[in-house]
Design a protein around this motif. Structure first.
Motif, mmCIF file in Angstrom:
data_model
loop_
_atom_site.group_PDB
_atom_site.id
_atom_site.type_symbol
_atom_site.label_atom_id
_atom_site.label_comp_id
_atom_site.label_asym_id
_atom_site.label_seq_id
_atom_site.Cartn_x
_atom_site.Cartn_y
_atom_site.Cartn_z
ATOM 1 N N PHE A 139 0.814 -1.209 0.000
ATOM 2 C CA PHE A 139 0.000 0.000 0.000
ATOM 3 C C PHE A 139 0.854 1.268 0.000
ATOM 4 O O PHE A 139 0.385 2.329 -0.383
ATOM 5 N N GLY A 140 2.109 1.168 0.429
ATOM 6 C CA GLY A 140 2.967 2.345 0.492
ATOM 7 C C GLY A 140 3.597 2.731 -0.829
ATOM 8 O O GLY A 140 4.213 3.787 -0.936
ATOM 9 N N GLY A 141 3.502 1.892 -1.826
ATOM 10 C CA GLY A 141 4.074 2.227 -3.128
ATOM 11 C C GLY A 141 5.118 1.243 -3.589
ATOM 12 O O GLY A 141 5.512 0.336 -2.853
ATOM 13 N N ALA A 142 5.581 1.459 -4.819
ATOM 14 C CA ALA A 142 6.456 0.481 -5.466
ATOM 15 C C ALA A 142 7.924 0.618 -5.073
ATOM 16 O O ALA A 142 8.687 -0.326 -5.228
ATOM 17 N N SER A 143 8.350 1.772 -4.590
ATOM 18 C CA SER A 143 9.782 1.999 -4.376
ATOM 19 C C SER A 143 10.358 1.046 -3.334
ATOM 20 O O SER A 143 11.412 0.438 -3.545
ATOM 21 N N ILE A 144 9.656 0.907 -2.205
ATOM 22 C CA ILE A 144 10.150 0.005 -1.157
ATOM 23 C C ILE A 144 10.082 -1.435 -1.633
ATOM 24 O O ILE A 144 11.008 -2.225 -1.415
ATOM 25 N N THR A 145 8.987 -1.789 -2.299
ATOM 26 C CA THR A 145 8.833 -3.145 -2.831
ATOM 27 C C THR A 145 9.984 -3.501 -3.753
ATOM 28 O O THR A 145 10.559 -4.592 -3.675
ATOM 29 N N GLY A 146 10.343 -2.577 -4.645
ATOM 30 C CA GLY A 146 11.442 -2.833 -5.580
ATOM 31 C C GLY A 146 12.766 -3.038 -4.878
ATOM 32 O O GLY A 146 13.539 -3.940 -5.248
ATOM 33 N N ARG A 147 13.038 -2.220 -3.869
ATOM 34 C CA ARG A 147 14.308 -2.351 -3.147
ATOM 35 C C ARG A 147 14.376 -3.671 -2.385
ATOM 36 O O ARG A 147 15.413 -4.341 -2.366
ATOM 37 N N ILE A 148 13.270 -4.049 -1.755
ATOM 38 C CA ILE A 148 13.249 -5.313 -1.020
ATOM 39 C C ILE A 148 13.443 -6.488 -1.970
ATOM 40 O O ILE A 148 14.228 -7.402 -1.719
ATOM 41 N N ILE A 322 -5.069 0.354 -4.624
ATOM 42 C CA ILE A 322 -5.434 -0.378 -3.413
ATOM 43 C C ILE A 322 -6.732 -1.155 -3.592
ATOM 44 O O ILE A 322 -6.842 -2.314 -3.167
ATOM 45 N N ALA A 323 -7.728 -0.544 -4.224
ATOM 46 C CA ALA A 323 -9.010 -1.241 -4.415
ATOM 47 C C ALA A 323 -8.802 -2.526 -5.207
ATOM 48 O O ALA A 323 -9.335 -3.589 -4.858
ATOM 49 N N GLY A 324 -8.018 -2.447 -6.281
ATOM 50 C CA GLY A 324 -7.718 -3.641 -7.072
ATOM 51 C C GLY A 324 -6.968 -4.678 -6.267
ATOM 52 O O GLY A 324 -7.236 -5.883 -6.376
ATOM 53 N N MET A 325 -6.025 -4.237 -5.451
ATOM 54 C CA MET A 325 -5.271 -5.170 -4.614
ATOM 55 C C MET A 325 -6.187 -5.918 -3.647
ATOM 56 O O MET A 325 -6.020 -7.119 -3.408
ATOM 57 N N LEU A 326 -7.165 -5.203 -3.084
ATOM 58 C CA LEU A 326 -8.097 -5.843 -2.152
ATOM 59 C C LEU A 326 -8.952 -6.892 -2.869
ATOM 60 O O LEU A 326 -9.183 -7.988 -2.336
ATOM 61 N N ILE A 327 -9.414 -6.559 -4.071
ATOM 62 C CA ILE A 327 -10.215 -7.518 -4.843
ATOM 63 C C ILE A 327 -9.385 -8.759 -5.168
ATOM 64 O O ILE A 327 -9.838 -9.898 -5.024
ATOM 65 N N LEU A 328 -8.143 -8.534 -5.621
ATOM 66 C CA LEU A 328 -7.268 -9.657 -5.953
ATOM 67 C C LEU A 328 -6.913 -10.452 -4.712
ATOM 68 O O LEU A 328 -6.756 -11.675 -4.770
ATOM 69 N N GLY A 329 -6.809 -9.767 -3.561
ATOM 70 C CA GLY A 329 -6.553 -10.473 -2.309
ATOM 71 C C GLY A 329 -7.688 -11.413 -1.947
ATOM 72 O O GLY A 329 -7.460 -12.544 -1.486
#
Length: 439
Positions: A139-148, A322-329
């Motif tokens: 939910f915080g964005g792609a930058s942290i996800t990419g670094r991890i 976020i809405a799409g992520m919740l549906i996919l979740g």
């Protein structure tokens, strides 16, 4: 520094392609292949050849196509907007399924790492909890996800590459020979039993040409890098999964939910095995974190142009859907519950087979489209012939992989495709209202 000087060399792009391909798909494979026997090396060879053909054809598609959207854009040349939609729909669904398989893999390694014996329900609930954890973390964005993700991927690459090279010092030929064909399968049966699972490790090869603009002389170097990267990944896959079969007895390997951790424990000591298992868990979580964002973006980009319902296009100020992520979740939760099995590796197998069959749909569409793409951009018949032959071989391999995935996966994938056709009837209305001529 000039723009040209900043571009990657063919060697750098080749390495990047191989690294991108070697992900969490490999971590449970030794256990699954052990259920067939070391005769499964034949499947690796067939899949490597088929993947090379697919990779080359995708590289050519990427070099020629002027339509955005990857496989959807390629498919549109031959099948129109409906083909673009179906390629995106089936690809998106395959990623949803793959995410559940990756989460199941992480739970299996964690179970072995912490010496737990979870019930099937507990495994299912743990898988679902991990799916939601990685969804919310995005939910915080792609930058942290990419670094991890760029860090955790080494949790797979280092153990797998280490096994492919160092593992031979512990290799026992007698163990490997004893595991050749424990169930007395025929040659075709043995190959068919493991083709789909080996293709699973190569899924994502279609994205290998995404860096065409960042490499010197792309028309020459992108196909070289794609083929070189695919060959490199294939060599590492084949070596690592086969050397394990000469280190760990077949019965133990087939029953393991953390085969690389088990192998390193036998090579060194249990503590090293635990470290490897922990790295694998982190790698799977990091991979899942990235793929959760990716699948949401796939649905968002498709919704942006009208293929999917508008709720998937809604995003925060940081661009997070976020809405799409919740549906996919929710969809992943339902899939996690529906695939609960007393045997974790069987649950993984069912998910992988379904993900593979669903993902092959846009593969086959792209292989068919390359004929028209080359014609549209006036590629000379002599030059087009090689690509058309290679694409035909890639399509034939895809049909074999579908057949080998089993009737259950084929049936479920058939329903997915039929659902896609039905939903296209709704999405297509938007294009009619907008007067889109290519409909």
């Amino acid at each position: 520094m000039t723009a040209a000087a900043k571009k990657m060399t063919v060697s750098q792009l080749t390495i990047l392609t191989a690294v991108n391909m070697i992900g969490s798909g490999i971590v449970l494979l030794p256990a699954k292949l052990a259920q067939v026997g070391t005769i499964s090396i034949l499947s690796w060879l067939v899949t490597a050849a088929g993947s090379l053909c697919l990779a080359y054809a995708f590289a050519r598609c990427g070099m020629l196509s002027r339509k955005p959207g990857g496989m959807g854009g390629y498919s549109e040349y031959a099948f129109g907007l409906g083909g673009n939609y179906m390629a995106n729909f089936t690809y998106g669904i395959s990623l949803v399924i793959a995410n559940v398989a990756i989460a199941t893999t992480a739970v299996g390694y964690a179970e072995e790492l912490f010496r737990l014996k979870l019930s099937p329900l507990a495994v299912g609930l743990s898988t679902i909890a991990l799916l939601w954890l990685t969804t919310i973390a995005n939910f915080g964005g792609a930058s942290i996800t990419g670094r991890i993700g760029s860090l955790t991927v080494w949790g797979v690459i280092l153990p797998v590459a280490g096994m492919a090279t160092l593992g031979w010092f512990w290799f026992e030929p007698a163990l490997y020979v004893a595991a050749w064909n424990p169930h007395g399968l025929s040659l075709l049966e043995a190959m068919g039993a493991s083709v789909a699972i080996t293709l699973w490790a190569f899924l994502g090869l279609e994205s290998a040409c995404a860096n065409a603009d960042a490499v010197e002389n792309p028309e020459r170097n992108v196909p070289i890098a794609v083929l070189g990267g695919t060959i490199g990944a294939a060599v590492i896959y084949i070596l690592s999964t086969n050397v394990i079969a000469g280190i760990v007895p077949n019965a133990d390997l087939a029953a393991s939910t953390a085969p690389f951790g088990l192998a390193f424990a036998r090579m060194f000591n249990p503590m090293i095995g635990d470290v490897v298992s922990a790295l694998m868990v982190l790698a799977c979580v990091g991979s899942l974190l990235g793929w959760q964002f990716t699948v949401a973006q796939v649905f968002k980009s498709s919704a942006d142009v009208g293929y999917f319902i508008s709720i998937f296009a809604k995003a925060t100020a940081k661009g997070v859907p976020i809405a799409g992520m919740l549906i996919l979740g929710v969809a992943q939760t339902a899939l996690g519950l529906l695939t609960i099995s007393p045997d974790l590796t069987k649950q993984f197998d069912a998910l992988v087979n379904l993900a593979v069959v669903t993902n092959i749909v846009p593969y086959v569409m792209s292989m068919g489209a390359i004929f028209i793409i080359q014609k549209a951009y006036k590629v000379t018949p002599a030059k087009a012939l090689l690509t058309n032959v290679v694409a035909s071989i890639g399509a034939a391999y895809s049909y074999y992989a579908i057949y080998s995935s089993g009737s259950q996966a084929i049936t479920l994938a058939f329903y997915v495709v039929m659902l896609g056709f039905t939903l296209w009837g709704v999405a297509g209305l938007r294009f009619l209202k907008n007067g889109r001529e290519s409909l």
